[in-house]
Design an enzyme around this catalytic site. Structure first.
Site: not given
Ligand code: PAF
Length: 286
Positions: A30, A34-35, A37, A61, A147, A176, A184, A187
């Site tokens: 979405m 960040h690291e 992803h 969702q 993830g 991560v 991470m 949000r």
């Protein structure tokens, strides 16, 4: 890196690559990268010839009182970050292209959605499984990488893929963390810096519980009581759930074993809902 917004064009793109013998790895997101992803993108690049990242803040969702409007977004920055990875295409449709007038089909995984996040977010997982099914049909990947932070989501998607005979390999990729242990999440950008210590109560709860389990306490009623006290030591933290569950069925565990996952959801300052999870026993415990 190509940016594709139209589902038909995306499907065509994939069909052409498939015909020339390329394998495709999909990373559904979405956005607000960040690291975490980026590590999913790297994993997909490791196992497939081509990586497609989908970027779509899926409205179905989010519940009526949830944070759809406040969900962080930064398309330019995301494209710059994805452009530094081995990403062949970003699929970034608009809601009206994904849910045109007359749309009325849902994909629902029944029982697994009635635990953990599903209890406080009714309809959330139907939104997730419906959009992920659509993404699978549009992109037609060989592999999809998710993830492990969204542990229930991953269990539900694995179930859906099995139940519907979807020929896609699902890879779960480890959480991560920031240097201080915070998992991470996009949000985290909405967290007030003054509430960082409260936000850390999730990862410290996991650490504490692993230590308690290692010292021989495996009764989850006892561990639950201790965890509540640990998290509620921060006045801005409100527990949504603290649950000890089986890693596949999500059934509540009375005692901890190698299959037990501690799953946590905590709201910080009534605004930012954070989740975290982890196995409690070796060899799975981090
Ligand atoms: O995990 C997410 O970011 C979303 O739930 C997903 C899988 C991209 C579906 O919208």
């Amino acid at each position: 890196m190509e940016i594709i917004t139209n589902p038909e064009a995306m499907h065509q793109w994939s069909r052409e690559r498939f015909r020339s013998g390329k394998t495709i790895g999909l990373v559904p997101t979405m956005g607000f990268f960040h690291e975490g992803h980026l590590s999913l993108m790297r994993k997909a690049a490791e196992v497939c010839d081509l990586v497609v990242v989908s970027l779509f803040v899926n409205p179905t969702q989010f519940g009526p009182n949830e944070d759809l409007d406040r969900y962080p977004r930064n398309f330019e920055r995301d494209m710059a970050l994805a452009g530094q990875e081995r990403v062949a295409a970003v699929f970034a449709p608009t809601p009206d292209l994904m849910y045109p007038d007359g749309f009325q089909t849902e994909v629902r995984v029944k029982e697994l959605a009635h635990h953990l996040c599903g209890l406080s977010r009714p309809g959330h997982f139907t939104g997730v499984t419906t959009v992920v099914s659509k993404l699978f049909h549009i992109v037609q990947p060989d592999v999809a990488v998710f993830g492990e932070k969204d542990f229930q989501q991953l269990a539900i998607i694995r179930r859906m893929v099995k139940d519907l005979n979807i020929g896609i390999t699902i890879i779960g990729h480890p959480i991560v963390r920031e240097a201080d242990g915070l998992a991470m999440s996009s949000r985290n950008a909405n967290l007030d810096p003054a509430h960082r210590t409260a936000a850390l109560s999730l990862s410290t709860a996991l650490k504490l519980t692993r230590e308690r389990v290692r010292s021989g306490i495996i009764d989850t009623t006892v561990l639950h009581r201790e965890l509540e006290a640990h998290i509620h030591a921060h006045p801005v933290a409100t527990i949504d759930y603290v649950s000890f569950v089986d890693c596949e069925t999500l059934a509540a565990a009375a005692t901890v074993n190698e299959r037990t996952v501690l799953a946590l959801a905590v709201k910080i300052d009534g605004k930012v809902r954070l989740i975290d999870n982890g196995f409690l026993l070796e060899p799975n415990a981090a």
